[in-house]
Design a protein around this motif. Structure first.
Motif, PDB file in Angstrom:
ATOM      1  N   LEU A  20       0.837  -1.192   0.000  1.00  0.00           N
ATOM      2  CA  LEU A  20       0.000   0.000   0.000  1.00  0.00           C
ATOM      3  C   LEU A  20       0.874   1.245   0.000  1.00  0.00           C
ATOM      4  O   LEU A  20       1.939   1.262   0.606  1.00  0.00           O
ATOM      5  N   SER A  21       0.386   2.277  -0.684  1.00  0.00           N
ATOM      6  CA  SER A  21       1.067   3.567  -0.696  1.00  0.00           C
ATOM      7  C   SER A  21       0.084   4.657  -0.309  1.00  0.00           C
ATOM      8  O   SER A  21      -1.114   4.566  -0.615  1.00  0.00           O
ATOM      9  N   CYS A  22       0.595   5.680   0.333  1.00  0.00           N
ATOM     10  CA  CYS A  22      -0.234   6.832   0.693  1.00  0.00           C
ATOM     11  C   CYS A  22       0.605   8.083   0.505  1.00  0.00           C
ATOM     12  O   CYS A  22       1.629   8.260   1.174  1.00  0.00           O
ATOM     13  N   ALA A  23       0.157   8.939  -0.395  1.00  0.00           N
ATOM     14  CA  ALA A  23       0.859  10.189  -0.682  1.00  0.00           C
ATOM     15  C   ALA A  23       0.092  11.359  -0.093  1.00  0.00           C
ATOM     16  O   ALA A  23      -1.116  11.511  -0.344  1.00  0.00           O
ATOM     17  N   ALA A  24       0.790  12.181   0.660  1.00  0.00           N
ATOM     18  CA  ALA A  24       0.189  13.369   1.268  1.00  0.00           C
ATOM     19  C   ALA A  24       0.520  14.597   0.437  1.00  0.00           C
ATOM     20  O   ALA A  24       1.648  14.752  -0.035  1.00  0.00           O
ATOM     21  N   ASP A  61       0.138  -6.057  17.225  1.00  0.00           N
ATOM     22  CA  ASP A  61       0.744  -7.365  17.485  1.00  0.00           C
ATOM     23  C   ASP A  61       0.406  -8.359  16.375  1.00  0.00           C
ATOM     24  O   ASP A  61       1.231  -9.215  16.028  1.00  0.00           O
ATOM     25  N   SER A  62      -0.776  -8.240  15.820  1.00  0.00           N
ATOM     26  CA  SER A  62      -1.237  -9.217  14.831  1.00  0.00           C
ATOM     27  C   SER A  62      -0.478  -9.136  13.508  1.00  0.00           C
ATOM     28  O   SER A  62      -0.568 -10.060  12.693  1.00  0.00           O
ATOM     29  N   VAL A  63       0.268  -8.047  13.279  1.00  0.00           N
ATOM     30  CA  VAL A  63       0.968  -7.904  11.999  1.00  0.00           C
ATOM     31  C   VAL A  63       2.491  -7.902  12.159  1.00  0.00           C
ATOM     32  O   VAL A  63       3.214  -7.862  11.154  1.00  0.00           O
ATOM     33  N   LYS A  64       2.971  -7.911  13.385  1.00  0.00           N
ATOM     34  CA  LYS A  64       4.419  -7.893  13.613  1.00  0.00           C
ATOM     35  C   LYS A  64       5.069  -9.082  12.927  1.00  0.00           C
ATOM     36  O   LYS A  64       4.608 -10.214  13.020  1.00  0.00           O
ATOM     37  N   GLY A  65       6.168  -8.795  12.228  1.00  0.00           N
ATOM     38  CA  GLY A  65       6.884  -9.845  11.520  1.00  0.00           C
ATOM     39  C   GLY A  65       6.361 -10.101  10.116  1.00  0.00           C
ATOM     40  O   GLY A  65       7.012 -10.805   9.333  1.00  0.00           O
ATOM     41  N   ARG A  66       5.192  -9.559   9.795  1.00  0.00           N
ATOM     42  CA  ARG A  66       4.612  -9.760   8.461  1.00  0.00           C
ATOM     43  C   ARG A  66       4.511  -8.452   7.674  1.00  0.00           C
ATOM     44  O   ARG A  66       4.668  -8.437   6.454  1.00  0.00           O
ATOM     45  N   PHE A  67       4.217  -7.373   8.370  1.00  0.00           N
ATOM     46  CA  PHE A  67       4.044  -6.069   7.721  1.00  0.00           C
ATOM     47  C   PHE A  67       5.234  -5.167   8.050  1.00  0.00           C
ATOM     48  O   PHE A  67       5.782  -5.229   9.159  1.00  0.00           O
ATOM     49  N   THR A  68       5.593  -4.321   7.093  1.00  0.00           N
ATOM     50  CA  THR A  68       6.655  -3.348   7.306  1.00  0.00           C
ATOM     51  C   THR A  68       6.204  -1.991   6.807  1.00  0.00           C
ATOM     52  O   THR A  68       5.780  -1.857   5.654  1.00  0.00           O
ATOM     53  N   ASN A  76       6.706  12.800   1.001  1.00  0.00           N
ATOM     54  CA  ASN A  76       5.567  12.778   1.940  1.00  0.00           C
ATOM     55  C   ASN A  76       4.688  11.560   1.697  1.00  0.00           C
ATOM     56  O   ASN A  76       3.448  11.649   1.659  1.00  0.00           O
ATOM     57  N   THR A  77       5.326  10.440   1.536  1.00  0.00           N
ATOM     58  CA  THR A  77       4.631   9.193   1.207  1.00  0.00           C
ATOM     59  C   THR A  77       4.999   8.115   2.219  1.00  0.00           C
ATOM     60  O   THR A  77       6.156   8.009   2.628  1.00  0.00           O
ATOM     61  N   VAL A  78       3.992   7.345   2.597  1.00  0.00           N
ATOM     62  CA  VAL A  78       4.212   6.219   3.487  1.00  0.00           C
ATOM     63  C   VAL A  78       3.767   4.948   2.779  1.00  0.00           C
ATOM     64  O   VAL A  78       2.818   4.960   1.992  1.00  0.00           O
ATOM     65  N   TYR A  79       4.499   3.873   3.039  1.00  0.00           N
ATOM     66  CA  TYR A  79       4.235   2.593   2.397  1.00  0.00           C
ATOM     67  C   TYR A  79       3.970   1.539   3.471  1.00  0.00           C
ATOM     68  O   TYR A  79       4.516   1.609   4.578  1.00  0.00           O
ATOM     69  N   LEU A  80       3.167   0.557   3.101  1.00  0.00           N
ATOM     70  CA  LEU A  80       2.945  -0.589   3.970  1.00  0.00           C
ATOM     71  C   LEU A  80       3.138  -1.852   3.148  1.00  0.00           C
ATOM     72  O   LEU A  80       2.315  -2.164   2.287  1.00  0.00           O
ATOM     73  N   GLN A  81       4.236  -2.534   3.385  1.00  0.00           N
ATOM     74  CA  GLN A  81       4.501  -3.810   2.726  1.00  0.00           C
ATOM     75  C   GLN A  81       3.867  -4.909   3.566  1.00  0.00           C
ATOM     76  O   GLN A  81       4.225  -5.081   4.735  1.00  0.00           O
ATOM     77  N   MET A  82       2.939  -5.630   2.968  1.00  0.00           N
ATOM     78  CA  MET A  82       2.195  -6.667   3.687  1.00  0.00           C
ATOM     79  C   MET A  82       2.531  -8.025   3.084  1.00  0.00           C
ATOM     80  O   MET A  82       2.240  -8.270   1.914  1.00  0.00           O
ATOM     81  N   ASN A  83       3.155  -8.870   3.877  1.00  0.00           N
ATOM     82  CA  ASN A  83       3.530 -10.215   3.445  1.00  0.00           C
ATOM     83  C   ASN A  83       2.774 -11.256   4.264  1.00  0.00           C
ATOM     84  O   ASN A  83       2.233 -10.949   5.326  1.00  0.00           O
ATOM     85  N   SER A  84       2.775 -12.474   3.768  1.00  0.00           N
ATOM     86  CA  SER A  84       2.119 -13.586   4.466  1.00  0.00           C
ATOM     87  C   SER A  84       0.699 -13.205   4.880  1.00  0.00           C
ATOM     88  O   SER A  84       0.294 -13.414   6.034  1.00  0.00           O
ATOM     89  N   LEU A  85      -0.038 -12.656   3.961  1.00  0.00           N
ATOM     90  CA  LEU A  85      -1.377 -12.164   4.275  1.00  0.00           C
ATOM     91  C   LEU A  85      -2.310 -13.308   4.652  1.00  0.00           C
ATOM     92  O   LEU A  85      -2.220 -14.423   4.118  1.00  0.00           O
ATOM     93  N   LYS A  86      -3.198 -12.992   5.582  1.00  0.00           N
ATOM     94  CA  LYS A  86      -4.164 -13.956   6.095  1.00  0.00           C
ATOM     95  C   LYS A  86      -5.586 -13.445   5.831  1.00  0.00           C
ATOM     96  O   LYS A  86      -5.794 -12.232   5.709  1.00  0.00           O
ATOM     97  N   PRO A  87      -6.562 -14.334   5.795  1.00  0.00           N
ATOM     98  CA  PRO A  87      -7.946 -13.869   5.591  1.00  0.00           C
ATOM     99  C   PRO A  87      -8.372 -12.826   6.622  1.00  0.00           C
ATOM    100  O   PRO A  87      -9.143 -11.910   6.291  1.00  0.00           O
ATOM    101  N   GLU A  88      -7.854 -12.938   7.829  1.00  0.00           N
ATOM    102  CA  GLU A  88      -8.235 -11.975   8.868  1.00  0.00           C
ATOM    103  C   GLU A  88      -7.626 -10.597   8.653  1.00  0.00           C
ATOM    104  O   GLU A  88      -7.938  -9.657   9.386  1.00  0.00           O
ATOM    105  N   ASP A  89      -6.762 -10.449   7.670  1.00  0.00           N
ATOM    106  CA  ASP A  89      -6.241  -9.125   7.309  1.00  0.00           C
ATOM    107  C   ASP A  89      -7.208  -8.373   6.398  1.00  0.00           C
ATOM    108  O   ASP A  89      -6.988  -7.197   6.088  1.00  0.00           O
ATOM    109  N   THR A  90      -8.256  -9.048   5.956  1.00  0.00           N
ATOM    110  CA  THR A  90      -9.241  -8.414   5.090  1.00  0.00           C
ATOM    111  C   THR A  90      -9.913  -7.248   5.805  1.00  0.00           C
ATOM    112  O   THR A  90     -10.442  -7.400   6.906  1.00  0.00           O
TER     113      THR A  90
END
Length: 117
Positions: A20-24, A61-68, A76-90
């Protein structure tokens, strides 16, 4: 006024990745923190990850080790790298910006992330 534009959501299979990307933009005088919250249907909006102006980061806690989370100060942009995604991340993922520590936050319009086979 500050505008936040998110991108990168979509449908992914369990175990997959999304970024994910977010530009301000707009009248940005200061950025204390930028980050991501998420809200699943029928649930409250919760913090996923945030990066503070001193470079420190917070994660649910639920995303530690999977998201960065990372931030490009020049853009002025922030990124969220999401790995090992689970259905509960929906959820709908919302970008969040606070100009100062105790100020009102700005929110993006949200981007849908669906993890399903």
């Amino acid at each position: 006024q500050v505008q936040l534009v998110e991108s990168g959501g979509g449908l992914v299979q369990p175990g997959g990745s999304l970024r994910l990307s977010c530009a301000a933009s707009g009248s940005i005088v200061s950025i204390y923190s930028m980050g991501w919250y998420r809200q699943a249907p029928g649930k409250q909006r919760d913090l996923v990850a945030a990066v503070i102006s001193d470079g420190s980061t917070n994660y649910a806690d639920s995303v530690k080790g999977r998201f960065t989370i990372s931030r490009d100060n020049a853009k002025n942009t922030v990124y969220l790298q999401m790995n090992s995604l689970k259905p509960e991340d929906t959820a709908v993922y919302y970008c969040h910006l606070k100009p100062y520590r105790f100020s009102v936050a700005y929110w993006g319009q949200g981007t849908q992330v669906t993890v399903s086979s």
